[in-house]
Motif scaffolding. Structure first.
Motif, PDB file in Angstrom:
ATOM      1  N   THR A   3       0.892  -0.940  -0.100  1.00  0.00           N
ATOM      2  CA  THR A   3      -0.205  -0.140   0.322  1.00  0.00           C
ATOM      3  C   THR A   3       0.783   0.894   0.053  1.00  0.00           C
ATOM      4  N   LEU A   4       0.595   1.894  -0.270  1.00  0.00           N
ATOM      5  CA  LEU A   4       1.112   3.400  -0.042  1.00  0.00           C
ATOM      6  C   LEU A   4       1.488   3.896   1.187  1.00  0.00           C
ATOM      7  N   GLN A   5       0.422   4.016   1.202  1.00  0.00           N
ATOM      8  CA  GLN A   5       1.133   3.943   3.228  1.00  0.00           C
ATOM      9  C   GLN A   5       2.279   3.212   3.683  1.00  0.00           C
ATOM     10  N   ASP A   6       2.172   2.281   3.029  1.00  0.00           N
ATOM     11  CA  ASP A   6       3.349   1.011   3.498  1.00  0.00           C
ATOM     12  C   ASP A   6       5.235   2.100   2.976  1.00  0.00           C
ATOM     13  N   ILE A   7       4.803   2.222   1.900  1.00  0.00           N
ATOM     14  CA  ILE A   7       5.797   2.852   1.432  1.00  0.00           C
ATOM     15  C   ILE A   7       6.207   3.624   1.519  1.00  0.00           C
ATOM     16  N   GLU A   8       5.093   5.321   2.480  1.00  0.00           N
ATOM     17  CA  GLU A   8       5.363   6.528   2.649  1.00  0.00           C
ATOM     18  C   GLU A   8       6.474   5.589   4.352  1.00  0.00           C
ATOM     19  N   LYS A   9       5.962   5.356   4.514  1.00  0.00           N
ATOM     20  CA  LYS A   9       5.794   4.878   6.193  1.00  0.00           C
ATOM     21  C   LYS A   9       7.531   4.133   6.224  1.00  0.00           C
ATOM     22  N   ALA A  10       7.999   3.352   5.223  1.00  0.00           N
ATOM     23  CA  ALA A  10       8.764   2.876   4.861  1.00  0.00           C
ATOM     24  C   ALA A  10      10.056   4.084   4.508  1.00  0.00           C
ATOM     25  N   VAL A  11       9.440   5.369   3.658  1.00  0.00           N
ATOM     26  CA  VAL A  11      10.597   6.288   3.419  1.00  0.00           C
ATOM     27  C   VAL A  11      10.956   7.048   4.945  1.00  0.00           C
ATOM     28  N   GLN A  12       9.782   7.395   5.694  1.00  0.00           N
ATOM     29  CA  GLN A  12       9.980   8.392   6.582  1.00  0.00           C
ATOM     30  C   GLN A  12      10.867   7.322   7.359  1.00  0.00           C
ATOM     31  N   ASP A  13      11.752   5.842   7.525  1.00  0.00           N
ATOM     32  CA  ASP A  13      11.864   5.113   7.739  1.00  0.00           C
ATOM     33  C   ASP A  13      13.593   5.348   7.504  1.00  0.00           C
ATOM     34  N   LEU A  14      14.126   5.564   6.978  1.00  0.00           N
ATOM     35  CA  LEU A  14      15.346   5.825   5.613  1.00  0.00           C
ATOM     36  C   LEU A  14      16.126   7.042   6.749  1.00  0.00           C
ATOM     37  N   SER A  15      17.056   6.418   6.535  1.00  0.00           N
ATOM     38  CA  SER A  15      18.137   7.018   7.160  1.00  0.00           C
ATOM     39  C   SER A  15      18.566   8.204   5.854  1.00  0.00           C
ATOM     40  N   PRO A  16      19.644   9.443   6.699  1.00  0.00           N
ATOM     41  CA  PRO A  16      19.446  10.674   5.525  1.00  0.00           C
ATOM     42  C   PRO A  16      20.382   9.641   3.763  1.00  0.00           C
ATOM     43  N   GLU A  17      21.285   9.180   4.324  1.00  0.00           N
ATOM     44  CA  GLU A  17      21.638   8.692   3.388  1.00  0.00           C
ATOM     45  C   GLU A  17      21.226   7.802   2.425  1.00  0.00           C
ATOM     46  N   GLN A  18      20.927   6.872   2.675  1.00  0.00           N
ATOM     47  CA  GLN A  18      19.390   5.604   2.236  1.00  0.00           C
ATOM     48  C   GLN A  18      17.792   7.123   1.369  1.00  0.00           C
ATOM     49  N   LEU A  19      18.295   8.352   1.823  1.00  0.00           N
ATOM     50  CA  LEU A  19      16.567   8.705   1.854  1.00  0.00           C
ATOM     51  C   LEU A  19      17.544   9.867  -0.102  1.00  0.00           C
ATOM     52  N   THR A  20      19.065   9.918   0.439  1.00  0.00           N
ATOM     53  CA  THR A  20      19.147  10.420  -0.542  1.00  0.00           C
ATOM     54  C   THR A  20      19.246   9.400  -1.605  1.00  0.00           C
ATOM     55  N   ALA A  21      20.442   8.147  -1.540  1.00  0.00           N
ATOM     56  CA  ALA A  21      19.864   7.001  -2.509  1.00  0.00           C
ATOM     57  C   ALA A  21      18.463   7.323  -3.033  1.00  0.00           C
ATOM     58  N   PHE A  22      17.800   6.855  -2.226  1.00  0.00           N
ATOM     59  CA  PHE A  22      16.671   6.559  -2.850  1.00  0.00           C
ATOM     60  C   PHE A  22      15.760   7.272  -3.832  1.00  0.00           C
ATOM     61  N   ARG A  23      16.133   9.489  -3.401  1.00  0.00           N
ATOM     62  CA  ARG A  23      15.675  10.287  -4.806  1.00  0.00           C
ATOM     63  C   ARG A  23      16.543  10.091  -5.782  1.00  0.00           C
ATOM     64  N   ALA A  24      17.728   9.770  -6.228  1.00  0.00           N
ATOM     65  CA  ALA A  24      18.895   9.323  -7.474  1.00  0.00           C
ATOM     66  C   ALA A  24      18.517   8.448  -7.830  1.00  0.00           C
ATOM     67  N   TRP A  25      17.421   7.069  -7.242  1.00  0.00           N
ATOM     68  CA  TRP A  25      17.203   5.554  -7.679  1.00  0.00           C
ATOM     69  C   TRP A  25      15.485   6.614  -8.677  1.00  0.00           C
ATOM     70  N   PHE A  26      14.745   7.170  -7.688  1.00  0.00           N
ATOM     71  CA  PHE A  26      13.275   7.356  -7.658  1.00  0.00           C
ATOM     72  C   PHE A  26      13.598   8.993  -9.317  1.00  0.00           C
ATOM     73  N   VAL A  27      14.447   9.189  -8.990  1.00  0.00           N
ATOM     74  CA  VAL A  27      14.836  10.235 -10.350  1.00  0.00           C
ATOM     75  C   VAL A  27      15.120  10.136 -11.576  1.00  0.00           C
ATOM     76  N   GLU A  28      15.670   8.650 -11.161  1.00  0.00           N
ATOM     77  CA  GLU A  28      16.365   7.606 -12.518  1.00  0.00           C
ATOM     78  C   GLU A  28      15.002   6.842 -12.722  1.00  0.00           C
TER      79      GLU A  28
END
Length: 66
Positions: A3-28
């Protein structure tokens, strides 16, 4: 994650480094989807009228150089 809520929660729980990597992946990922959609639109002729209009504007002098 189903669910979208699960994804949102997982993103919120990312470390700053993981969030940076996720952003780069998502943009691509998002850009790749956009590119595929643009190719489909071009191949289907969906943008032909816009191209024709732009070329007519250019030929009629309704464009300015950047």
């Amino acid at each position: 994650m189903s669910t979208l809520q699960d994804i949102e929660k997982a993103v919120q729980d990312l470390s700053p480094e993981q969030l940076t990597a996720f952003r780069a992946w998502f943009v691509e990922y998002d850009q790749a989807l956009w590119d595929k959609e643009l190719v489909r639109d071009v191949e289907s002729g969906r943008l032909d009228s816009l191209a024709d209009e732009a070329l007519a504007d250019l030929q009629d002098g309704r464009c300015t150089d950047l």
